[in-house]
Scaffold this motif. Sequence first.
Motif, PDB file in Angstrom:
ATOM      1  N   ILE A  65       0.839  -1.201   0.000  1.00  0.00           N
ATOM      2  CA  ILE A  65       0.000   0.000   0.000  1.00  0.00           C
ATOM      3  C   ILE A  65       0.877   1.255   0.000  1.00  0.00           C
ATOM      4  O   ILE A  65       0.612   2.221  -0.726  1.00  0.00           O
ATOM      5  CB  ILE A  65      -0.941  -0.005   1.217  1.00  0.00           C
ATOM      6  CG1 ILE A  65      -1.944  -1.166   1.096  1.00  0.00           C
ATOM      7  CG2 ILE A  65      -1.681   1.320   1.341  1.00  0.00           C
ATOM      8  CD1 ILE A  65      -2.785  -1.393   2.336  1.00  0.00           C
ATOM      9  N   LYS A  66       1.926   1.217   0.812  1.00  0.00           N
ATOM     10  CA  LYS A  66       2.850   2.352   0.871  1.00  0.00           C
ATOM     11  C   LYS A  66       3.490   2.596  -0.497  1.00  0.00           C
ATOM     12  O   LYS A  66       3.568   3.744  -0.971  1.00  0.00           O
ATOM     13  CB  LYS A  66       3.940   2.076   1.915  1.00  0.00           C
ATOM     14  CG  LYS A  66       4.988   3.175   2.042  1.00  0.00           C
ATOM     15  CD  LYS A  66       6.055   2.769   3.055  1.00  0.00           C
ATOM     16  CE  LYS A  66       7.160   3.813   3.158  1.00  0.00           C
ATOM     17  NZ  LYS A  66       8.244   3.379   4.089  1.00  0.00           N
ATOM     18  N   GLY A  67       3.947   1.521  -1.134  1.00  0.00           N
ATOM     19  CA  GLY A  67       4.580   1.654  -2.437  1.00  0.00           C
ATOM     20  C   GLY A  67       3.622   2.169  -3.499  1.00  0.00           C
ATOM     21  O   GLY A  67       3.969   3.063  -4.286  1.00  0.00           O
ATOM     22  N   LEU A  68       2.412   1.619  -3.516  1.00  0.00           N
ATOM     23  CA  LEU A  68       1.430   2.043  -4.510  1.00  0.00           C
ATOM     24  C   LEU A  68       1.014   3.500  -4.295  1.00  0.00           C
ATOM     25  O   LEU A  68       0.783   4.233  -5.267  1.00  0.00           O
ATOM     26  CB  LEU A  68       0.205   1.124  -4.459  1.00  0.00           C
ATOM     27  CG  LEU A  68       0.448  -0.331  -4.898  1.00  0.00           C
ATOM     28  CD1 LEU A  68      -0.816  -1.155  -4.720  1.00  0.00           C
ATOM     29  CD2 LEU A  68       0.938  -0.384  -6.344  1.00  0.00           C
ATOM     30  N   TRP A  69       0.954   3.913  -3.029  1.00  0.00           N
ATOM     31  CA  TRP A  69       0.607   5.307  -2.737  1.00  0.00           C
ATOM     32  C   TRP A  69       1.693   6.240  -3.280  1.00  0.00           C
ATOM     33  O   TRP A  69       1.395   7.241  -3.933  1.00  0.00           O
ATOM     34  CB  TRP A  69       0.425   5.523  -1.238  1.00  0.00           C
ATOM     35  CG  TRP A  69      -0.052   6.907  -0.904  1.00  0.00           C
ATOM     36  CD1 TRP A  69      -1.345   7.356  -0.868  1.00  0.00           C
ATOM     37  CD2 TRP A  69       0.772   8.041  -0.573  1.00  0.00           C
ATOM     38  NE1 TRP A  69      -1.379   8.693  -0.546  1.00  0.00           N
ATOM     39  CE2 TRP A  69      -0.104   9.148  -0.354  1.00  0.00           C
ATOM     40  CE3 TRP A  69       2.136   8.235  -0.442  1.00  0.00           C
ATOM     41  CZ2 TRP A  69       0.362  10.400  -0.009  1.00  0.00           C
ATOM     42  CZ3 TRP A  69       2.618   9.504  -0.106  1.00  0.00           C
ATOM     43  CH2 TRP A  69       1.735  10.559   0.108  1.00  0.00           C
ATOM     44  N   HIS A  70       2.957   5.901  -3.009  1.00  0.00           N
ATOM     45  CA  HIS A  70       4.059   6.732  -3.502  1.00  0.00           C
ATOM     46  C   HIS A  70       4.135   6.699  -5.031  1.00  0.00           C
ATOM     47  O   HIS A  70       4.503   7.701  -5.660  1.00  0.00           O
ATOM     48  CB  HIS A  70       5.384   6.268  -2.902  1.00  0.00           C
ATOM     49  CG  HIS A  70       5.625   6.788  -1.515  1.00  0.00           C
ATOM     50  ND1 HIS A  70       6.122   8.044  -1.268  1.00  0.00           N
ATOM     51  CD2 HIS A  70       5.428   6.213  -0.300  1.00  0.00           C
ATOM     52  CE1 HIS A  70       6.218   8.242   0.041  1.00  0.00           C
ATOM     53  NE2 HIS A  70       5.811   7.136   0.655  1.00  0.00           N
ATOM     54  N   LEU A  71       3.802   5.558  -5.610  1.00  0.00           N
ATOM     55  CA  LEU A  71       3.801   5.448  -7.070  1.00  0.00           C
ATOM     56  C   LEU A  71       2.745   6.377  -7.666  1.00  0.00           C
ATOM     57  O   LEU A  71       2.989   7.055  -8.668  1.00  0.00           O
ATOM     58  CB  LEU A  71       3.522   3.996  -7.471  1.00  0.00           C
ATOM     59  CG  LEU A  71       3.920   3.574  -8.890  1.00  0.00           C
ATOM     60  CD1 LEU A  71       5.407   3.769  -9.130  1.00  0.00           C
ATOM     61  CD2 LEU A  71       3.544   2.111  -9.120  1.00  0.00           C
ATOM     62  N   ALA A 103       9.308   3.489  -5.221  1.00  0.00           N
ATOM     63  CA  ALA A 103       7.969   3.057  -4.840  1.00  0.00           C
ATOM     64  C   ALA A 103       7.654   1.658  -5.332  1.00  0.00           C
ATOM     65  O   ALA A 103       7.188   0.802  -4.564  1.00  0.00           O
ATOM     66  CB  ALA A 103       6.937   4.043  -5.389  1.00  0.00           C
ATOM     67  N   GLY A 104       7.924   1.405  -6.619  1.00  0.00           N
ATOM     68  CA  GLY A 104       7.540   0.134  -7.208  1.00  0.00           C
ATOM     69  C   GLY A 104       8.407  -1.029  -6.785  1.00  0.00           C
ATOM     70  O   GLY A 104       7.903  -2.118  -6.489  1.00  0.00           O
ATOM     71  N   LYS A 154       1.886   9.211 -21.001  1.00  0.00           N
ATOM     72  CA  LYS A 154       2.111  10.256 -20.008  1.00  0.00           C
ATOM     73  C   LYS A 154       2.535   9.641 -18.676  1.00  0.00           C
ATOM     74  O   LYS A 154       3.325  10.225 -17.928  1.00  0.00           O
ATOM     75  CB  LYS A 154       0.840  11.085 -19.821  1.00  0.00           C
ATOM     76  CG  LYS A 154       0.512  11.989 -20.995  1.00  0.00           C
ATOM     77  CD  LYS A 154      -0.720  12.830 -20.707  1.00  0.00           C
ATOM     78  CE  LYS A 154      -1.025  13.760 -21.880  1.00  0.00           C
ATOM     79  NZ  LYS A 154      -2.234  14.583 -21.618  1.00  0.00           N
ATOM     80  N   ARG A 155       1.989   8.466 -18.374  1.00  0.00           N
ATOM     81  CA  ARG A 155       2.314   7.794 -17.117  1.00  0.00           C
ATOM     82  C   ARG A 155       3.714   7.200 -17.132  1.00  0.00           C
ATOM     83  O   ARG A 155       4.367   7.115 -16.095  1.00  0.00           O
ATOM     84  CB  ARG A 155       1.278   6.692 -16.857  1.00  0.00           C
ATOM     85  CG  ARG A 155       1.358   6.071 -15.479  1.00  0.00           C
ATOM     86  CD  ARG A 155       0.295   4.999 -15.308  1.00  0.00           C
ATOM     87  NE  ARG A 155       0.441   4.299 -14.041  1.00  0.00           N
ATOM     88  CZ  ARG A 155      -0.170   3.162 -13.753  1.00  0.00           C
ATOM     89  NH1 ARG A 155      -0.977   2.593 -14.638  1.00  0.00           N
ATOM     90  NH2 ARG A 155       0.018   2.581 -12.585  1.00  0.00           N
ATOM     91  N   SER A 156       4.171   6.794 -18.298  1.00  0.00           N
ATOM     92  CA  SER A 156       5.529   6.237 -18.416  1.00  0.00           C
ATOM     93  C   SER A 156       6.233   6.879 -19.607  1.00  0.00           C
ATOM     94  O   SER A 156       6.366   6.276 -20.676  1.00  0.00           O
ATOM     95  CB  SER A 156       5.479   4.717 -18.573  1.00  0.00           C
ATOM     96  OG  SER A 156       4.619   4.344 -19.635  1.00  0.00           O
ATOM     97  N   PRO A 157       6.687   8.132 -19.446  1.00  0.00           N
ATOM     98  CA  PRO A 157       7.354   8.847 -20.542  1.00  0.00           C
ATOM     99  C   PRO A 157       8.743   8.284 -20.811  1.00  0.00           C
ATOM    100  O   PRO A 157       9.325   7.571 -19.977  1.00  0.00           O
ATOM    101  CB  PRO A 157       7.433  10.281 -20.010  1.00  0.00           C
ATOM    102  CG  PRO A 157       7.461  10.127 -18.518  1.00  0.00           C
ATOM    103  CD  PRO A 157       6.587   8.943 -18.223  1.00  0.00           C
TER     104      PRO A 157
END
Length: 603
Positions: A24-30, A234-235, A414-417
Amino acid sequence: MTIINGKQLFKNTINLLKKPKPIIKGLWHLQQAKPERFMSIGLLLEQQAVKNADLIAIQFKDQRYTYEELNQQANQYAHFLHESGISHDDKVAIMLDNRPETIIIALAVVKLGAIACMINTTQQNAILAHSLAVVDTKLLIADELYISTINDIKPKLSPVLQQHIFYIPALKTPVNPVKFEDLSTLVSNYSLLNPDSTPTIQLKHSAFYIFTSGTTGLPKAAKMSHHRWFKSMAGMGMASLRLTADDVLYLALPLYHNNALTVSLSAVFGNAATLALSEKFSSSQFWNEIRDHNATAFTYIGELCRYLLNVPPKDNDKQHAIKKIIGNGLRPEIWDEFQQRFGIEHINEFYGASECNLVFTNALNLTHTAGITPLAFTVVEYDIDNDEPIYNEQGKMIKVKTGGVGLLLTKITKRSPFDGYTDQKESNKKLFKSVLKDDDCYFDTGDLVRYQGFRHIAFVDRLGDTFRWKGENVATTQVEGQLNDFNQVDQSVAYGVELPHHDGRAGMVALTLNCPILEFSASEFYKHVTAALPSYAQPIFIRLRAQQEITGTFKYKKTDLKKESYHPNSSDEIILIKDTLQNSYTLLDSTSIVSIEQKQLSF
């Protein structure tokens, strides 16, 4: 594992969800890692220096740096660099071995919004001069050990750079006197306070340039933005590897490697963990250092794992605190043996290149896989012989089926430029458009992978004229360019060949000479090779031949050479092998071939 087992995937997913907090922490930071956000690596360090001031950030030999101390030292260097004229988007070259100062100086540079250009310390002569010039470096900081190397190319450097060269004293007693200024002394009286520039930096800004050898020959500078660094944090560091503040991540890879500077450092900083830094990798001392640091995780590349397996087994192989490891390139044939021998619970294999816009990561702790990604990608059928993707009647590429091998393409959104290289033309060469639909755009990884199903892949091989050896990409055109300068060489064709019991491909070169073959000076050629090329790019084998074979479009027939490898194919061709004891290339005979096949010779 050719394809992913659905039942095992489900079981591992359930086990993972039993401890959901890191995910959850990682996904939030992502989700928070948006390019326009005012956030940066330097600001994260400043936050950790307040929240976790007394926690150990870096261990190196008997040295310890808390997060507060690390931030303060980075601030001193930042203030000095700012006074020296370094500001947003300026490039600062760092040519240092593994030591705390390398990290501290890189952090100081990015705190100013400038870009830390991490120079591979094996570079020299024309290749080093090119790397410093291609990114318009404004200031250079080098280890005292490399000052003589820099002096060799100083006349080729820009006038601005020639006036801004500093050194950090060698860890051991220097051999030669140094004429440049000692930066570690100069910064000692500068402010410990955070610079004003750090809060103004956005995630979209470049943080590092990582030099990578591409198919065009000379090193290219791949951009690493704060955005991609945070996505790695994050990921991989949080959601996949799941480090905590109690973890110690051991790092023996060079800090100019992206697995070190991005993967390792982000995983540590994001979780207020500790980085245990080794001066250099040693297979004989690896586990002793792991125990000395009480490390709970380490970063690897595939070759490192094979080196560790080559060390004779010991009774204490499992007497350590390592629970998880992260890296890439662990080959399937040694995966199980490595995991079982050393008792590793989680092998967090991942796939990602310095210039690639996404990462696959083995978050679900499966075997023989580079993992999964939530971002868009495709694996398409590829014609190896013609070196191009296969298209259908509509002019679109064809996806491989589950279990199939093809070219990995990652979609640019846009999410992964795609940050690309500093050279826009080189960046454009890596893009495919209208791949599956009109006007879509994908990054060409240049890698063959197996699509394992459930959005998982496994790395298979690299395409084109680049091969991997000793953890580095070797560009054949770079090698050929240097070897063609030797006075007895008419034409050189460089390529990589597989060796038993080794990862990657060993360098080999087919030479046609401007003199009789028997008059070839192998010892002088050895001197030329070792002076002109980094150690990882130096050919292990030489094939001396009367004539090169070319295609109808005047391309060298490398496919046949790769198949023939280091085995003689005719009576008039001679195969030589690099002999470091003789400082020459010596005849490869049947005894040597048997030694290679039976693991009695290693390189």
